[in-house]
Design an enzyme around this catalytic site. Structure first.
Site, PDB file in Angstrom:
ATOM      1  CB  CYS A 147      -0.928   0.000   1.205  1.00  0.00           C
ATOM      2  SG  CYS A 147      -1.370  -1.655   1.771  1.00  0.00           S
ATOM      3  CG  HIS A 165      -6.517   2.700   0.408  1.00  0.00           C
ATOM      4  ND1 HIS A 165      -5.309   3.143  -0.092  1.00  0.00           N
ATOM      5  CD2 HIS A 165      -6.208   1.621   1.186  1.00  0.00           C
ATOM      6  CE1 HIS A 165      -4.325   2.367   0.374  1.00  0.00           C
ATOM      7  NE2 HIS A 165      -4.843   1.435   1.135  1.00  0.00           N
TER       8      HIS A 165
END
Lengths: 386, 386
Positions: free
Chosen positions: B83, B333
């Protein structure tokens, strides 16, 4: 920018390592490289890898490998550029040291293709091609190369048997490399009779995939590790270029313009030309790729790449020895690791540590790592004495 | 090393872009950033992405995106750090410009999570964790964060409702961001009643995944693009640190040592401290991550992260405004793109282009992008005026 040298190298044998996971392979190579360099720390780690996510459900290899080799905390990333991932990672490490970001950097290429859980390797390899315009039609990666080879044979009137010397040379060189996957010689007759994979590419046109990891330690030239075991080797040039991923989008499918751009940028940076190169680790994923790479990099005229091989010029006694430790064909092609293997092998040659495979008086060596069927090409030129 | 500035920014809205492929999303953001910078070329492209291989069968994004935006031939790679991939790619671009390798660089973060063909997103996200020691046991990525949150609540006597202000603040800020995924305010009551995902993490503790791409153009400070539309913003610090990937391997699971190392290296490089930071784009993948990041980065004492939020200090009127454009929670996200979105949003703030969300007199902004549950942390500090 600063000059950069390779002060340590490490590698695992390439093969089917059923008992070694991704992190173990990477760890073996990195720790060997650190021991060879005589260092116990590093500022950063750059991991070249293509398929760990799809095949083993593991991304995030930067932090994972850094921790596993005892370097928890350091900067670490994974670099991906399909089959060119290894040399692309090396280039990031080179840039970090050359630019002054870091003084001591480890680059590791690793691929684990045996004992995978999630997908077939063929599904993975075709991710190097264009998913929306190539693989969606069912093309595999070998099929794309087969189309190129068929076209090349048609265009230049070359026969399949003319490609034999590439496979024969690679296997001959692998005999003397303890880390190679296929350490047995083959004959042109065996090449001609090998099982068809994707016409006209047969089994012996194709490199063997496998598990493996290779690593190098980089430092500014002149810096020497305490207890460093081997001579440093200087990176005289590092360059990368790209092309369209889909072959049909390229201006000329038989001309690797990214290989040309990458090689000639490297020649300019090093202030040398193809004639000065003593050995060339070619990206022989398929015999056709060797031919296209040699032509684009200035070692053979267009349409004459197979001739270079047929006349023996690619052997260790020839004008431009290639695949001196077996190449992708016979050392094996653990995809994201290959670019680092090539550079480790050039370093062995320039240090005079290539054993039976030593190219006499090797001073300048080149390695060219290709992603996809030529969309990413990374070229490094190394010089003996760091 | 040279000072580096951001001279152009671009982004797509985050959401379910059923009609846009990976390359279209990346193209939209890159072309917008190039137009904003007033440039028509670049030396290199660094693409941050985590999941394209598994989810859409496409790797090799460097060459793919470079070609698609009209920059065929330039150096281009994909950078992966789970991430944290977006900011890790930015750091590579920063290093290339700071070190003198390139003068004009594009960094793009992109993720395509809608309309995927090969696997579920949950299977992809857990590749940020340790495949051999965490995910093999069936842990999902949200479950790992749930274990951390449960432990935090136990250790510091904090209730679940104490985390509400993080989600409320993010949603409030998303209202004013046309690129945000969830542009509606929520209340603490809604937070308390939200559906459970992995106890104690509920739906409103969790960021929304989505498709999206964001891009920046980097150049040496002082260089201005012809027709550049916005003011340049200087990168005062860029730093990365790592930790064990598996949470159980860390010294203290409730202390993000990589966030601490990364943030404090950044403070040293910029010559500032937490008190000097005017806004902080936090990696609020889950509310617990905001808390741990704020504590490790010096904005709250250990165990006091929720208190910072409960006292209103994280709002635009507070001491340290966070998630000023909605954060991961409400802007969305798109995993490998998030780190670049954060930096684009800080740039909007420092240029005074944040509209209704403007933090008054913002001069220094920080962005922290976290890979996995804290194993990779990349921190950038930006300053108004390039």
């Amino acid at each position: 920018m600063r000059d950069v040298s390779i002060i340590g190298i490490g590698q695992t044998a390439v093969g089917e390592h059923w008992e070694r996971s991704l992190r173990h392979l990477a760890g073996d190579a990195v720790l060997a490289a650190m021991a060879d360099a005589g260092v116990e720390r590093a500022d950063a780690l750059y991991v070249g890898n293509m398929l760990s996510g799809l095949l083993t459900g593991q991304e995030h290899l930067g932090a994972l490998v850094a921790d596993f080799v005892g370097l928890r905390g350091i900067e670490a990333i994974k670099v991906e550029a399909a089959c060119g991932s290894g040399a692309a990672a090396l280039r990031q490490g080179y840039a970090a040291v050359a630019g002054g970001l870091h003084d001591l950097v480890i680059v590791c290429g690793v691929e684990k293709m045996t004992d995978t859980v999630n997908a077939e390797t063929t599904t993975g390899l075709v991710m190097a091609a264009d998913a929306d315009y190539e693989s969606v039609h069912g093309l595999t990666f070998v099929a794309i190369n087969a189309l190129l080879m068929r076209r090349y044979m048609h265009e230049y009137g070359v026969a399949h048997e003319d490609f034999a010397p590439f496979a024969v040379n690679a296997h001959q060189n692998a005999v003397g490399n303890p880390n190679a996957m296929f350490r047995r010689p083959i004959t042109a007759q065996q090449f001609a009779r090998a099982r068809m994979i994707a016409d006209p590419i047969n089994l012996l046109d194709s490199s063997g995939i496998g598990d493996g990891a290779a690593a190098v330690v980089l430092a500014p030239s002149g810096m020497v590790g305490k207890g460093q075991r081997g001579r440093a080797v200087r990176i005289r040039a590092s360059s990368m270029a790209t092309d369209a991923v889909a072959v049909h989008d390229r201006r000329d499918p038989l001309w690797l313009s990214a290989a040309e751009a990458s090689a000639f940028k490297a020649y300019r940076q090093a202030g040398v030309g193809p004639r000065d190169i003593d050995l060339f680790e070619v990206h022989d994923a398929f015999t056709i790729m060797s031919v296209l790479s040699l032509e684009a990099s200035g070692f053979a005229e267009r349409g004459k790449g197979t001739w270079l091989a047929q006349t023996g010029e690619i052997t260790r006694q020839g004008r431009i020895p290639i695949c001196t430790m077996g190449g992708l064909k016979a050392r094996g092609h653990p995809v994201g690791a290959t670019g680092v293997y090539q550079v480790v092998e050039v370093t062995q040659q320039l240090r005079g540590q290539a054993g039976d495979n030593q190219v006499p008086d090797a001073r300048l060596g080149m390695a060219q790592n290709i992603g996809g069927s030529g969309a990413t090409v990374v070229t490094h030129i190394l010089e003996a004495g760091g």
